[in-house]
Scaffold this motif. Structure first.
Motif, short mmCIF file in Angstrom:
data_model
loop_
_atom_site.label_atom_id
_atom_site.label_comp_id
_atom_site.label_asym_id
_atom_site.label_seq_id
_atom_site.Cartn_x
_atom_site.Cartn_y
_atom_site.Cartn_z
N THR A 1 33.70 58.37 25.18
CA THR A 1 33.98 59.40 24.18
C THR A 1 34.59 58.74 22.94
O THR A 1 34.19 59.05 21.80
N GLN A 2 35.53 57.82 23.17
CA GLN A 2 36.17 57.14 22.03
C GLN A 2 35.16 56.32 21.24
O GLN A 2 35.20 56.28 20.01
N GLU A 3 34.24 55.68 21.98
CA GLU A 3 33.20 54.87 21.30
C GLU A 3 32.39 55.76 20.34
O GLU A 3 32.11 55.37 19.22
N LEU A 4 32.06 56.96 20.79
CA LEU A 4 31.27 57.86 19.95
C LEU A 4 32.09 58.41 18.78
O LEU A 4 31.63 58.40 17.63
N THR A 5 33.31 58.86 19.08
CA THR A 5 34.11 59.45 18.00
C THR A 5 34.49 58.39 16.96
O THR A 5 34.59 58.69 15.77
N ALA A 6 34.66 57.13 17.40
CA ALA A 6 34.98 56.05 16.44
C ALA A 6 33.85 55.84 15.45
O ALA A 6 34.06 55.35 14.35
N ARG A 7 32.65 56.25 15.86
CA ARG A 7 31.49 56.14 14.95
C ARG A 7 31.32 57.40 14.10
O ARG A 7 30.31 57.58 13.43
N GLY A 8 32.30 58.32 14.21
CA GLY A 8 32.23 59.56 13.42
C GLY A 8 31.38 60.62 14.08
O GLY A 8 31.07 61.66 13.48
#
Ligand code: NAP
Length: 246
Positions: free
Chosen positions: A46-53
């Motif tokens: 989830t963090q990987e995705l949200t870090a990409r906006g």
């Protein structure tokens, strides 16, 4: 942005094919629920995705547990007021020849691969029916179509998922909900990376397109089935296997 602000639940999406599917929807503007049993990996993905906006929220949830799943669905509905797409992807294998297969291994695979889609679909159906709109996509396998020695439990669940898909397609069609399945062939994942060179070569001989598939190939079929272009398709199984099952 084909799925802007649509809410998509993808089970078993902390890694593998599910992660690729979740990412593909998020890249098309969707809000994606990353649902998995592995807390650390679910959070990391989830963090990987949200870090990409991208828009993603993590839910540590066992798809076989109706109470857990209902609580998760309530949270999603309270916050976003809608669930547009459910992808039943979580699945496990516990392979063995029938004579050596334990009851536990039989039950575990039936529980995750067949009870899981039942539980998750049941939990979202009311909201989709009320909205008169929804897409349910179940990840089956060509093993559910062809069978495979050493995978009686897995094959039974994947054949079951195809029958389940056809039945919910019939039940929910009048409410504007479609239900389809995807049957991937051999996909490049950590599981297939472990195959010996000899087994891989034999496998490739059986695949007319001459390569293993990728998680992206499965995600592409998933996006298509969820798209407007697929609105007149229901109860079908799309085989994504490089021609292996022809
Ligand atoms: P994977 O890498 O093992 O990912 C499956 C995910 O589901 C894992 O993160 C797993 O978590 C999770 N999961 C297991 N039990 C769960 C439960 N009770 N509740 C919530 N999450 C759970 O598998 P994959 O290769 O990406 O496969 C995804 C789907 O495609 C499966 O349905 C599989 O049968 C199907 N498929 C795969 C292939 C292939 O070649 N890979 C081919 C045909 C079909 P844990 O590992 O922590 O338990």
């Amino acid at each position: 942005m084909r799925f802007k602000d649509e809410v998509v639940m993808v089970t078993g999406s902390s890694r593998g094919i599910g992660k690729e599917i979740a990412q593909a929807f998020a890249e098309e503007g969707a809000i994606v629920a990353i649902i998995d049993v592995n807390a650390e990996l679910t959070e990391a993905t989830t963090q990987e995705l949200t870090a990409r906006g991208l828009k993603a929220e993590n839910f540590v949830c066992d798809v076989t547990n109706l109470k857990n799943v209902e609580e998760m669905v309530t949270k999603i509905l309270d916050k976003y007021k809608r669930i547009d797409i459910l992808v039943n992807n979580a699945g496990i294998t516990k392979d063995n020849l029938l004579l050596r297969m334990s009851e536990n291994d039989w039950d575990a695979v039936i529980n995750v691969n067949l009870r899981g889609p039942f539980v998750c679909t049941k939990a979202v159906t009311k909201a989709m029916m009320k909205a008169r709109k929804g897409r349910i996509i179940n990840i089956a396998s060509i093993i559910g179509i062809r069978g495979n020695a050493g995978q009686t439990n897995y094959a039974a669940t994947k054949a079951g998922v195809i029958g389940f898909t056809k039945s919910i397609a019939r039940e929910l069609a009048s409410r504007g909900i479609t239900a389809n399945a995807i049957a991937p062939g051999y996909i490049q994942t950590p599981m297939t990376a472990k195959l010996s060179d000899a087994v891989r070569e034999d496998l490739l001989k059986m695949i007319p397109l001459g390569t293993l598939g990728t998680a992206k190939d499965v995600a592409g079929a998933c996006l298509f089935l969820a798209s407007k272009e697929a609105s007149y398709i229901t109860g079908q199984t799309i085989v994504v296997d490089g021609g292996m099952a022809i």
